[in-house]
Design a protein around this motif. Structure first.
Motif, PDB file in Angstrom:
ATOM      1  N   LYS A  80     -56.452  62.787  34.427  1.00  0.00           N
ATOM      2  CA  LYS A  80     -56.295  61.782  35.487  1.00  0.00           C
ATOM      3  C   LYS A  80     -54.931  61.801  36.150  1.00  0.00           C
ATOM      4  O   LYS A  80     -54.758  61.226  37.218  1.00  0.00           O
ATOM      5  N   TYR A  81     -53.944  62.383  35.456  1.00  0.00           N
ATOM      6  CA  TYR A  81     -52.562  62.250  35.930  1.00  0.00           C
ATOM      7  C   TYR A  81     -51.964  63.590  36.329  1.00  0.00           C
ATOM      8  O   TYR A  81     -52.323  64.640  35.784  1.00  0.00           O
ATOM      9  N   SER A  82     -51.007  63.527  37.274  1.00  0.00           N
ATOM     10  CA  SER A  82     -50.350  64.759  37.753  1.00  0.00           C
ATOM     11  C   SER A  82     -49.174  65.140  36.861  1.00  0.00           C
ATOM     12  O   SER A  82     -48.757  66.290  36.814  1.00  0.00           O
ATOM     13  N   HIS A  83     -48.595  64.132  36.183  1.00  0.00           N
ATOM     14  CA  HIS A  83     -47.438  64.347  35.326  1.00  0.00           C
ATOM     15  C   HIS A  83     -47.658  63.586  34.022  1.00  0.00           C
ATOM     16  O   HIS A  83     -48.247  62.502  34.030  1.00  0.00           O
ATOM     17  N   GLY A 110     -55.786  63.403  18.242  1.00  0.00           N
ATOM     18  CA  GLY A 110     -56.614  64.562  18.575  1.00  0.00           C
ATOM     19  C   GLY A 110     -56.213  65.227  19.883  1.00  0.00           C
ATOM     20  O   GLY A 110     -56.975  66.018  20.455  1.00  0.00           O
ATOM     21  N   LEU A 111     -54.992  64.906  20.379  1.00  0.00           N
ATOM     22  CA  LEU A 111     -54.573  65.404  21.693  1.00  0.00           C
ATOM     23  C   LEU A 111     -53.718  66.665  21.626  1.00  0.00           C
ATOM     24  O   LEU A 111     -53.349  67.227  22.660  1.00  0.00           O
ATOM     25  N   VAL A 112     -53.394  67.098  20.397  1.00  0.00           N
ATOM     26  CA  VAL A 112     -52.394  68.162  20.244  1.00  0.00           C
ATOM     27  C   VAL A 112     -52.723  69.427  21.042  1.00  0.00           C
ATOM     28  O   VAL A 112     -51.908  69.898  21.839  1.00  0.00           O
ATOM     29  N   ASN A 113     -53.901  69.960  20.861  1.00  0.00           N
ATOM     30  CA  ASN A 113     -54.232  71.216  21.547  1.00  0.00           C
ATOM     31  C   ASN A 113     -54.288  71.044  23.057  1.00  0.00           C
ATOM     32  O   ASN A 113     -53.855  71.920  23.803  1.00  0.00           O
ATOM     33  N   ALA A 114     -54.796  69.914  23.495  1.00  0.00           N
ATOM     34  CA  ALA A 114     -54.888  69.653  24.937  1.00  0.00           C
ATOM     35  C   ALA A 114     -53.497  69.537  25.556  1.00  0.00           C
ATOM     36  O   ALA A 114     -53.258  70.023  26.668  1.00  0.00           O
ATOM     37  N   ILE A 115     -52.569  68.927  24.838  1.00  0.00           N
ATOM     38  CA  ILE A 115     -51.191  68.809  25.347  1.00  0.00           C
ATOM     39  C   ILE A 115     -50.545  70.195  25.438  1.00  0.00           C
ATOM     40  O   ILE A 115     -49.918  70.536  26.437  1.00  0.00           O
ATOM     41  N   LYS A 116     -50.755  70.998  24.395  1.00  0.00           N
ATOM     42  CA  LYS A 116     -50.154  72.335  24.384  1.00  0.00           C
ATOM     43  C   LYS A 116     -50.688  73.196  25.531  1.00  0.00           C
ATOM     44  O   LYS A 116     -50.006  74.096  26.021  1.00  0.00           O
ATOM     45  N   ALA A 117     -51.907  72.914  25.958  1.00  0.00           N
ATOM     46  CA  ALA A 117     -52.543  73.731  27.011  1.00  0.00           C
ATOM     47  C   ALA A 117     -52.212  73.240  28.424  1.00  0.00           C
ATOM     48  O   ALA A 117     -52.615  73.857  29.405  1.00  0.00           O
ATOM     49  N   LEU A 118     -51.473  72.142  28.536  1.00  0.00           N
ATOM     50  CA  LEU A 118     -51.205  71.558  29.858  1.00  0.00           C
ATOM     51  C   LEU A 118     -50.435  72.513  30.762  1.00  0.00           C
ATOM     52  O   LEU A 118     -49.542  73.234  30.308  1.00  0.00           O
ATOM     53  N   LYS A 119     -50.780  72.505  32.041  1.00  0.00           N
ATOM     54  CA  LYS A 119     -50.058  73.325  33.026  1.00  0.00           C
ATOM     55  C   LYS A 119     -49.286  72.448  34.000  1.00  0.00           C
ATOM     56  O   LYS A 119     -48.618  72.931  34.900  1.00  0.00           O
ATOM     57  N   LYS A 120     -49.472  71.114  33.883  1.00  0.00           N
ATOM     58  CA  LYS A 120     -48.765  70.191  34.778  1.00  0.00           C
ATOM     59  C   LYS A 120     -47.435  69.802  34.147  1.00  0.00           C
ATOM     60  O   LYS A 120     -47.243  70.001  32.948  1.00  0.00           O
ATOM     61  N   PRO A 121     -46.497  69.237  34.922  1.00  0.00           N
ATOM     62  CA  PRO A 121     -45.198  68.882  34.343  1.00  0.00           C
ATOM     63  C   PRO A 121     -45.325  67.864  33.197  1.00  0.00           C
ATOM     64  O   PRO A 121     -46.028  66.863  33.327  1.00  0.00           O
ATOM     65  N   VAL A 122     -44.648  68.170  32.089  1.00  0.00           N
ATOM     66  CA  VAL A 122     -44.650  67.310  30.900  1.00  0.00           C
ATOM     67  C   VAL A 122     -43.196  67.014  30.554  1.00  0.00           C
ATOM     68  O   VAL A 122     -42.364  67.927  30.552  1.00  0.00           O
ATOM     69  N   LEU A 123     -42.905  65.743  30.289  1.00  0.00           N
ATOM     70  CA  LEU A 123     -41.537  65.359  29.901  1.00  0.00           C
ATOM     71  C   LEU A 123     -41.575  64.640  28.557  1.00  0.00           C
ATOM     72  O   LEU A 123     -42.188  63.589  28.421  1.00  0.00           O
ATOM     73  N   GLY A 124     -40.894  65.223  27.567  1.00  0.00           N
ATOM     74  CA  GLY A 124     -40.730  64.555  26.274  1.00  0.00           C
ATOM     75  C   GLY A 124     -39.407  63.817  26.267  1.00  0.00           C
ATOM     76  O   GLY A 124     -38.388  64.372  26.680  1.00  0.00           O
ATOM     77  N   LYS A 180     -37.345  59.730  38.607  1.00  0.00           N
ATOM     78  CA  LYS A 180     -37.853  59.956  39.967  1.00  0.00           C
ATOM     79  C   LYS A 180     -38.006  61.464  40.215  1.00  0.00           C
ATOM     80  O   LYS A 180     -39.019  61.926  40.731  1.00  0.00           O
ATOM     81  N   ASN A 181     -36.977  62.225  39.815  1.00  0.00           N
ATOM     82  CA  ASN A 181     -37.025  63.680  39.985  1.00  0.00           C
ATOM     83  C   ASN A 181     -38.215  64.282  39.239  1.00  0.00           C
ATOM     84  O   ASN A 181     -38.893  65.161  39.758  1.00  0.00           O
ATOM     85  N   PHE A 182     -38.432  63.777  38.015  1.00  0.00           N
ATOM     86  CA  PHE A 182     -39.568  64.308  37.244  1.00  0.00           C
ATOM     87  C   PHE A 182     -40.878  64.029  37.978  1.00  0.00           C
ATOM     88  O   PHE A 182     -41.729  64.906  38.104  1.00  0.00           O
ATOM     89  N   SER A 183     -40.998  62.819  38.505  1.00  0.00           N
ATOM     90  CA  SER A 183     -42.251  62.450  39.176  1.00  0.00           C
ATOM     91  C   SER A 183     -42.458  63.262  40.460  1.00  0.00           C
ATOM     92  O   SER A 183     -43.575  63.384  40.948  1.00  0.00           O
ATOM     93  N   ASN A 184     -41.344  63.837  40.968  1.00  0.00           N
ATOM     94  CA  ASN A 184     -41.445  64.646  42.197  1.00  0.00           C
ATOM     95  C   ASN A 184     -41.640  66.142  41.931  1.00  0.00           C
ATOM     96  O   ASN A 184     -41.778  66.916  42.882  1.00  0.00           O
ATOM     97  N   LEU A 185     -41.629  66.544  40.670  1.00  0.00           N
ATOM     98  CA  LEU A 185     -41.822  67.974  40.363  1.00  0.00           C
ATOM     99  C   LEU A 185     -43.219  68.381  40.814  1.00  0.00           C
ATOM    100  O   LEU A 185     -44.190  67.648  40.606  1.00  0.00           O
ATOM    101  N   SER A 186     -43.314  69.552  41.431  1.00  0.00           N
ATOM    102  CA  SER A 186     -44.637  69.971  41.905  1.00  0.00           C
ATOM    103  C   SER A 186     -45.469  70.457  40.718  1.00  0.00           C
ATOM    104  O   SER A 186     -44.971  71.141  39.833  1.00  0.00           O
ATOM    105  N   SER A 187     -46.708  70.041  40.695  1.00  0.00           N
ATOM    106  CA  SER A 187     -47.542  70.390  39.545  1.00  0.00           C
ATOM    107  C   SER A 187     -48.429  71.590  39.879  1.00  0.00           C
ATOM    108  O   SER A 187     -48.515  72.018  40.998  1.00  0.00           O
TER     109      SER A 187
END
Lengths: 251, 197
Positions: free
Chosen positions: B37-40, B60-74, B190-197
């Motif tokens: 549902k989300y871009s970031h 149960g989200l571990v594999n799905a998170i690892k496979a993400l191609k959109k910007p992720v910020l820890g 703000k910068n993170f939210s503006n990263l192109s996905s």
């Protein structure tokens, strides 16, 4: 380089900020949420809110205040007063508090320090200690200074560090309200003894006192209330003064 | 729109408040379907890295998170989770970025936790766009991510030099708390939210 922190302390009673001279004679110094936002704008590095009349019934008022503060404030803040169990701390954490400060409850039940540290991490647990010089010894006092204990301040702080306190907020009751400067001797002694950050409190009257406590006692942060609330010291001026004295500070 | 991984490790009130102040829309990620549902995506976190990893595994989200191609910020412990291993609880983590999370060495003569505002030397990276040089950010942690020039995008000195921010492809991590770091921290969100996905 890690900066030394300047921390205005807001004593809160019934949702309003007050400050006592030597813990009595309270005067109204305004709305805590508004004051907090002002301090953040001025360059305060962190804030402490102490609910000085915390009782069970008033807890809800405090939670609402914490939420309002967290919504507005973009710097960290600590909440103290009336925290006696994990559930109190959890409610404050969930309302947006970064740290909680415990005092009397920890003396009565030292296990609380360990339980809080294990549940929320040591970084969440500030131990506040009110100390007074009596017959050549530093003695821990409770209930805003009204109740003497048998604990020697040095021993109590060392034990609290071992139990998992993440930071010490040390208030010298001999200096508090006097505006004659911090108790640099005691603060320096405690600072050398422990491996967690220490906040100096009690006695700030002018900017030189802050320079002195960082240079002489080597503390990590300095806290004051009335000198900030009544505009006797302006944080931007204070920070320029500290910078001139080569004390690492965030401008 | 930002999705915040809701795995129960710490308080997210301050983070959501900071996003609201910046008018950045957000929602919660509870299931794998939510990730779509989300871009970031933000992985928050405070407390114990080993315990946080266990909680993340329970979602149960571990594999799905690892496979993400959109910007992720820890953020903070959320950043540590994207590394390989933490000495805190001797925990194996997501291993998205092959770095180790280590305990500060008391023998270096430093106070632990590292608590307060520290100057960050950041590289030319979109995450730090328009952040003034020598800006300080708010840190509070006892474990740090080892410095490695390949993944480091911001370094900090405390006892030793370590990473204040890291990046590998679409995965970013910051050790400090942008939601508590004044205007600079808000700029970074703000910068993170503006990263192109």
């Amino acid at each position: 380089m890690l900066s030394k922190r300047i921390i205005p302390c807001l004593d809160v009673k019934d949702g309003r900020t007050v400050k006592g001279i030597n813990f009595v004679d309270l005067r109204d110094a305004g709305d805590p949420v508004e004051l907090a936002a002002q301090y953040a704008k001025q360059g305060a590095d962190e804030l402490v809110f102490l609910d000085i009349t915390a009782t069970h019934e008033r807890r809800k008022t405090m939670i609402e205040m914490v939420k309002s503060v967290a919504k507005q404030l973009n710097i960290p803040f600590t909440i103290g007063g009336g925290i006696t169990e994990i559930a109190d701390a959890e409610a404050l954490l969930n309302a947006g508090a970064d740290k909680i400060s415990i005092n009397s409850a920890a003396v009565k039940n030292p296990q609380l320090i360990e339980d809080l540290a294990k549940t929320f991490g040591v970084q969440f647990v500030v131990l506040a200690v009110d100390t007074k010089h009596i017959n050549g010894k530093n003695i821990v006092h409770l209930n805003g200074g009204r109740l003497i204990t048998e604990l020697e301040t040095e021993n109590w702080i060392k034990r609290a560090e071992d139990l998992g306190a993440g930071e010490i907020l040390l208030t010298s009751m001999d200096h508090d309200g006097t505006k004659q400067g911090f108790d640099c001797d005691l603060l320096g002694k405690i600072n050398k003894m422990i491996n967690i950050p220490i906040i100096a409190s009690g006695g700030a009257g002018k900017t030189e006192h802050f320079t002195e406590v960082f240079q002489k006692a080597g503390v990590d942060a300095a806290l004051a209330a009335s000198v900030f609330h009544y505009g006797e010291i302006l944080i931007p001026d204070l920070k320029q003064e500290l910078k001139r004295n080569n004390i690492p500070i965030r401008i | 729109m930002i999705g915040i991984v809701n795995y129960g490790a710490g308080n997210i009130f301050s983070l959501t408040a900071a996003l609201e102040r910046q008018n950045i829309a957000y929602g919660m990620v509870n299931t794998e379907a939510d990730l779509e549902k989300y871009s970031h995506i933000i992985i928050p976190g405070v407390g114990h890295a080993g315990a946080a990893m266990k909680k993340l595994e329970q979602t149960g989200l571990v594999n799905a998170i690892k496979a993400l191609k959109k910007p992720v910020l820890g953020i903070c412990v959320g950043m540590q989770l994207i590394t390989q291993h933490s000495e805190e609880g001797n925990a194996n983590l997501l291993n998205i970025i092959p770095l180790n999370t280590k305990l500060f060495d008391k023998e270096l003569g430093i106070k632990i936790p590292h608590m307060g505002w520290n100057t960050v030397e950041f590289k030319n990276n979109l995450l730090f766009k328009d952040v003034p040089v020598d800006t300080q950010f708010y840190f509070v942690h006892s474990y740090f991510i080892e410095y490695n020039p390949t993944f480091d995008i911001a370094a900090v000195n405390y006892g030793n030099k370590f990473s204040a921010a890291i990046q590998k492809d679409n995965f970013y991590g910051v050790q400090f708390h942008p939601e508590k770091s004044g205007e600079a921290g808000e700029r970074l969100l703000k910068n993170f939210s503006n990263l192109s996905s």
